[in-house]
Design a protein around this motif. Structure first.
Motif, short mmCIF file in Angstrom:
data_model
loop_
_atom_site.label_atom_id
_atom_site.label_comp_id
_atom_site.label_asym_id
_atom_site.label_seq_id
_atom_site.Cartn_x
_atom_site.Cartn_y
_atom_site.Cartn_z
N ARG A 199 10.62 -16.21 38.91
CA ARG A 199 11.99 -16.73 38.98
C ARG A 199 12.74 -16.22 40.22
N PHE A 200 12.53 -14.96 40.57
CA PHE A 200 13.32 -14.34 41.65
C PHE A 200 12.42 -14.08 42.86
N LYS A 257 24.94 -11.01 35.32
CA LYS A 257 23.89 -10.12 35.80
C LYS A 257 22.94 -9.71 34.69
N ASP A 300 17.39 -13.70 30.27
CA ASP A 300 16.87 -15.07 30.26
C ASP A 300 15.35 -15.14 30.34
N GLY A 330 21.34 -18.36 38.97
CA GLY A 330 22.44 -17.91 38.14
C GLY A 330 23.62 -17.29 38.86
N ARG A 365 19.54 -5.71 38.40
CA ARG A 365 18.89 -6.75 37.59
C ARG A 365 17.68 -6.13 36.88
N ASP A 368 22.26 -11.54 32.07
CA ASP A 368 21.49 -12.73 31.74
C ASP A 368 20.30 -12.94 32.67
N ALA A 369 20.40 -12.40 33.91
CA ALA A 369 19.28 -12.54 34.84
C ALA A 369 17.99 -11.99 34.26
#
Length: 389
Positions: free
Chosen positions: A174-175, A380, A386, A272, A347, A382-383
């Motif tokens: 994701r990141f 932050k 999620d 996000g 995060r 939720d990063a």
């Protein structure tokens, strides 16, 4: 065996996962040599230790607590500073997700669903009211002239079985523009996907980034663009960002870095969230342990502590009412030449046998609204949430 497979299969005390943006992953297994440091000179001591302990071609992974304090409670095993030279390195790509079904849980209790995906992970968020109160107190201290800025953090607990290797796979997928890290000590593992480089040294080139100022993403392109425009034009966000830029440039110059001119802030967009970002570069001759000396010169930046730094840290100690542990501390690696890369541990979550401990903070300046700062911490948190719910 891929790096994540090796990381997940390792049963020893020390295991480290590291995936920098645009690079293959590297996993360190076991500990050929370790050093722990403490006290006000912990970064200088770590730099001296790295210069002594590293042979040509070796790297040491390192992590440091936000504060110079003894490890306790959930953070046992994560002291104020630790370097480890792995016994073995595994390099390679990172798969999109972990496990055949992408589930996070494992073992008999997890079953096919992994005990998560909204089925077994229970999120306990009991800090909303106390966080608003803390932000109000911070604004009062700023109005009284005690501080210019302070970062106030809150903690959320999520109960349920989690496989750190699968969390890392999901974070990496994701990141992609963040550094994804996992630092395992026994049955616990500190994982995260940080967008914030504290300092990198490659030869004589030094790079850091001021990442401060935050806005949510929109539900559609028009709303997203409106959020981004408000961020780049908001005086409060611009002021918060300038604190960080000025601090980083001043501290690097005092450390002997010959600085390049710095440009204007740019918009950095992540899943996000939007941030303001300014790149800062300079030159300094490499020397064994050098990157860690620069880490010590910069930590903690106003992006995670506040300004004036000493008063902000004192305020956090007296009013935040949580143990930050390695949250917002430096994590990364250094080689025998003194080159390396350290990110701010954001995060992030501390994964244990019973679940996760997540911490997120927001920068408070004059005029900050407690409800808006609470929402920023939600974004932050939720990063990470999620990818595990």
């Amino acid at each position: 065996m891929t790096p994540l497979e090796a990381f997940g299969a390792w049963t020893g005390d020390d295991r480290v996962f590291w995936r920098a943006p645009g690079q293959r992953a590297v996993v360190g297994l076991g500990a050929a040599r370790t050093v722990e440091v403490a006290g006000p000179w912990r970064f200088d001591d770590a730099a001296a230790a790295a210069a002594e302990m590293l042979d040509e071609g070796e790297i040491a992974f390192g992590g440091f607590a936000f504060f110079d304090q003894r490890a306790a409670g959930a953070w046992a095993g994560y002291p104020s500073g630790r370097l480890v030279v792995p016994e073995r390195l595994v390099r390679g790509p990172v798969p999109e997700a972990g496990g055949a079904d992408g589930s996070l849980g494992g073992g008999a209790d997890g079953g096919a669903d992994g005990g998560l995906g909204g089925r077994g992970l229970q999120v306990h968020d009991e800090t909303r009211s106390t966080y608003r109160d803390a932000v109000k107190k911070a604004v009062e201290a700023i109005d009284d002239g005690e501080l210019a800025k302070v970062v106030v953090a809150r903690v959320v607990e999520a109960v349920g079985r989690v496989d750190p290797a699968v969390v890392l796979a999901r974070l990496a997928g994701r990141f992609r523009s963040c550094a994804v890290f996992g630092i395992g000590r026994g049955t616990t593992c500190f994982v995260g996907a940080s967008p914030e480089v504290l300092v990198e040294q490659d030869g004589d080139v030094v790079t850091t980034y001021a990442v401060a100022g935050t806005a949510p993403r929109g539900a559609d392109p028009a709303e997203d663009a409106a959020h981004a425009e408000r961020l780049v034009s908001d005086p409060k966000e611009q002021a918060e960002h300038r604190y960080v830029v000025d601090y980083l440039r001043t501290r690097l110059a005092l450390a002997g870095v010959e600085l390049d001119p710095t440009g204007e802030p740019e918009l950095r967009t992540l899943p996000g969230i939007h941030h303001l970002n300014t790149t800062i570069t300079g030159r300094i001759s490499p020397a064994p342990g050098g990157a860690l000396r620069l880490v010590g010169a910069l930590h903690p930046t106003p992006a995670v502590g506040g300004t004036p730094s000493t008063f902000a840290q004192q305020w956090i100690t007296e009013h935040e009412d949580l143990d930050r542990g390695w949250y917002a501390g430096p994590v990364g690696w250094i080689d025998h030449r003194g080159c390396g890369s350290f990110y701010v541990a954001l995060r992030s979550a501390l994964v244990g046998p019973a679940g996760l401990r997540l911490i997120a903070g927001a920068g408070v300046v004059a005029g900050s609204d407690p409800e808006q700062e609470l929402i920023e911490t939600d974004i932050k948190l939720d990063a990470v949430l999620d990818v595990v719910t």
